[in-house]
Design an enzyme around this catalytic site. Structure first.
Site, PDB file in Angstrom:
ATOM      1  N   ASP A  11      82.343  62.431  -4.856  1.00 38.85           N
ATOM      2  CA  ASP A  11      83.516  62.894  -4.909  1.00 38.85           C
ATOM      3  C   ASP A  11      84.797  63.115  -4.301  1.00 38.85           C
ATOM      4  OD1 ASP A  11      83.722  65.901  -6.105  1.00 38.85           O
ATOM      5  OD2 ASP A  11      83.534  66.829  -4.361  1.00 38.85           O
ATOM      6  N   SER A  12      85.958  64.291  -4.301  1.00 34.91           N
ATOM      7  CA  SER A  12      86.932  64.254  -3.801  1.00 34.91           C
ATOM      8  C   SER A  12      86.581  64.533  -2.348  1.00 34.91           C
ATOM      9  CB  SER A  12      87.861  64.832  -4.795  1.00 34.91           C
ATOM     10  OG  SER A  12      87.698  66.375  -4.605  1.00 34.91           O
ATOM     11  N   TYR A  43      91.622  66.741  -4.603  1.00 36.53           N
ATOM     12  CA  TYR A  43      91.833  65.813  -6.228  1.00 36.53           C
ATOM     13  C   TYR A  43      92.765  66.565  -7.001  1.00 36.53           C
ATOM     14  CZ  TYR A  43      89.924  61.881  -4.096  1.00 36.53           C
ATOM     15  OH  TYR A  43      89.797  60.671  -3.802  1.00 36.53           O
ATOM     16  N   GLY A  44      91.993  67.653  -7.225  1.00 33.43           N
ATOM     17  CA  GLY A  44      92.334  68.655  -9.252  1.00 33.43           C
ATOM     18  C   GLY A  44      93.793  68.885  -9.509  1.00 33.43           C
ATOM     19  N   CYS A  74      81.467  65.084  -9.772  1.00 41.40           N
ATOM     20  CA  CYS A  74      83.178  65.151  -9.774  1.00 41.40           C
ATOM     21  C   CYS A  74      83.770  65.995 -11.456  1.00 41.40           C
ATOM     22  CB  CYS A  74      83.970  64.841  -9.481  1.00 41.40           C
ATOM     23  SG  CYS A  74      85.953  65.261  -9.531  1.00 41.40           S
ATOM     24  N   ASN A  75      83.988  67.101 -11.576  1.00 39.47           N
ATOM     25  CA  ASN A  75      84.369  67.638 -13.316  1.00 39.47           C
ATOM     26  C   ASN A  75      85.702  67.292 -13.079  1.00 39.47           C
ATOM     27  OD1 ASN A  75      81.996  69.573 -13.919  1.00 39.47           O
ATOM     28  ND2 ASN A  75      82.198  70.313 -11.927  1.00 39.47           N
ATOM     29  N   THR A  76      86.610  66.601 -12.768  1.00 37.98           N
ATOM     30  CA  THR A  76      88.125  66.759 -12.877  1.00 37.98           C
ATOM     31  C   THR A  76      87.720  65.108 -12.810  1.00 37.98           C
ATOM     32  OG1 THR A  76      88.698  68.408 -10.466  1.00 37.98           O
ATOM     33  CG2 THR A  76      90.030  65.854 -11.221  1.00 37.98           C
ATOM     34  N   GLU A 152      86.587  73.616   1.611  1.00 31.62           N
ATOM     35  CA  GLU A 152      86.610  72.067   2.668  1.00 31.62           C
ATOM     36  C   GLU A 152      86.712  72.906   4.097  1.00 31.62           C
ATOM     37  OE1 GLU A 152      86.258  69.093   1.764  1.00 31.62           O
ATOM     38  OE2 GLU A 152      85.792  68.985   0.146  1.00 31.62           O
ATOM     39  N   CYS A 184      83.000  72.616 -11.298  1.00 32.24           N
ATOM     40  CA  CYS A 184      84.045  71.937 -10.269  1.00 32.24           C
ATOM     41  C   CYS A 184      82.819  72.008  -9.427  1.00 32.24           C
ATOM     42  CB  CYS A 184      85.386  72.793  -9.444  1.00 32.24           C
ATOM     43  SG  CYS A 184      86.037  72.198  -7.837  1.00 32.24           S
ATOM     44  N   THR A 185      82.305  70.967  -9.035  1.00 30.46           N
ATOM     45  CA  THR A 185      81.100  71.083  -8.410  1.00 30.46           C
ATOM     46  C   THR A 185      81.349  71.547  -6.314  1.00 30.46           C
ATOM     47  OG1 THR A 185      81.961  68.639  -7.107  1.00 30.46           O
ATOM     48  CG2 THR A 185      80.301  68.340  -9.249  1.00 30.46           C
ATOM     49  N   HIS A 186      82.839  71.531  -5.808  1.00 31.45           N
ATOM     50  CA  HIS A 186      82.718  72.459  -5.123  1.00 31.45           C
ATOM     51  C   HIS A 186      81.812  73.996  -4.982  1.00 31.45           C
ATOM     52  CE1 HIS A 186      85.532  69.515  -4.124  1.00 31.45           C
ATOM     53  NE2 HIS A 186      85.281  69.944  -2.206  1.00 31.45           N
TER      54      HIS A 186
HETATM   55  N1  DGL Z   1      84.704  68.601  -7.384  1.00 33.26           N
HETATM   56  C1  DGL Z   1      85.491  68.316  -8.061  1.00 33.26           C
HETATM   57  C2  DGL Z   1      85.741  68.925  -9.096  1.00 33.26           C
HETATM   58  O1  DGL Z   1      84.067  68.974  -9.146  1.00 33.26           O
HETATM   59  C3  DGL Z   1      86.592  68.260  -7.780  1.00 33.26           C
HETATM   60  C4  DGL Z   1      87.281  69.215  -6.544  1.00 33.26           C
HETATM   61  C5  DGL Z   1      88.898  68.992  -6.257  1.00 33.26           C
HETATM   62  O2  DGL Z   1      89.558  67.333  -5.733  1.00 33.26           O
HETATM   63  O3  DGL Z   1      90.081  69.788  -6.490  1.00 33.26           O
HETATM   64  O4  DGL Z   1      86.193  69.379  -9.752  1.00 33.26           O
END
Ligand code: DGL
Length: 267
Positions: A11-12, A43-44, A74-76, A152, A184-186
């Site tokens: 993941d990011s 990353y998003g 990570c979905n992104t 984060e 988003c996995t966060h």
């Molecule tokens: N956790 C990530 C996701 O599932 C990306 C979060 C990010 O870096 O913006 O999209």
């Protein structure tokens, strides 16, 4: 490929730990190596070219660790297209489930919300998947750029999380959604705040379990399930090891995990 080789999860940042939690529960005999690029998260809100370069570095690093499978937690990054990331890698890549079946099963009104990063929302991938499964559904996507920096940054006690949740939820509540996916996995780190904001008439779905099932089925199909002793979890990050340890303890039994700071870029 050896069945006792580790499974890579990436993941990011710390978000993918919400998927690692489910993977570890579902596959306790497996050895996991997690990489969170905490030096460069989020990353998003970055460009596609930049995200692609970063994820390729992580996948190559995991290849060096001899992994038998990589879960893109990570979905992104999943939005970049698993086939395009697969390249010549000798192991299978598994991306995040879009959860359309779960959503349609949970939603009586067929009014569905999607919370995700700006990049994920810009691809319209979830909307397309839901409409392909049921053209009569109404989909309300919402980019939530404030969430990842707050998570984060461990701002769990700050009113900023509640304010951001209320802001992003308002138009979806107005639209009358009855199911919402955290794409988003966060976001599972703040699932309780989101659920409280929407109330009991909205089912909030985390696609981690559906994703972990995809990973398990792929291992079964390739005859790669580990049948040896108890598995292990190693959590690697590119910055802020102490912060990552604290955040990991929200998702996993951190005392049984190993932690390492790594460098992805060759000097
Ligand atoms: N956790 C990530 C996701 O599932 C990306 C979060 C990010 O870096 O913006 O999209």
């Amino acid at each position: 490929m050896r069945s006792n080789a580790p499974i890579g999860v990436l993941d990011s940042g710390v978000g993918g730990l919400s998927v690692l939690k489910v993977l570890h529960q579902m596959l306790p005999q497996e050895n996991f190596i997690y990489v969170g690029d905490t030096a460069r998260t989020p990353y998003g809100s970055r460009s596609e070219a930049e995200i692609r370069e970063f994820v390729e570095e992580i996948i190559s690093w995991l290849e060096g660790q001899g992994v038998k499978q990589v879960v893109i937690a990570c979905n992104t990054l999943t939005m970049l297209g698993i086939d395009s990331l697969q390249k010549e890698h000798p192991f299978e890549l598994i991306g995040m489930s879009k959860g359309e079946k779960l959503l349609l099963a949970a939603s009586k009104q067929k009014k569905i919300g999607v919370f995700a990063t700006q990049f994920t929302i810009s691809t319209e991938a979830h909307k397309k998947a839901i409409l392909a499964a049921d053209a009569s559904a109404e989909v309300y996507p919402m980019a939530c750029p404030k969430f990842v920096p707050l998570i984060e940054g461990e701002q769990f006690e700050s009113p900023l999380i509640q304010e951001a949740v209320s802001e992003y939820a308002a138009p979806l509540k107005e639209a009358g959604i009855d199911a919402l996916i955290l794409s988003c996995t966060h976001y599972p780190f703040i699932k309780d705040v989101v659920e409280a904001e929407f109330g009991t008439r909205v089912t909030v779905i985390d696609p981690a379990e559906a994703t972990a099932l995809l990973a398990k089925e792929a291992l079964e199909k390739n005859n790669l399930l580990n049948d040896e002793a108890e598995g292990s979890v190693t959590i690697c990050c590119t910055a802020d090891l102490a912060r990552v340890k604290r955040l990991a303890a929200r998702m996993l039994p951190a005392e049984t995990c190993q932690f390492k700071e790594i460098s992805l870029t060759k000097l």
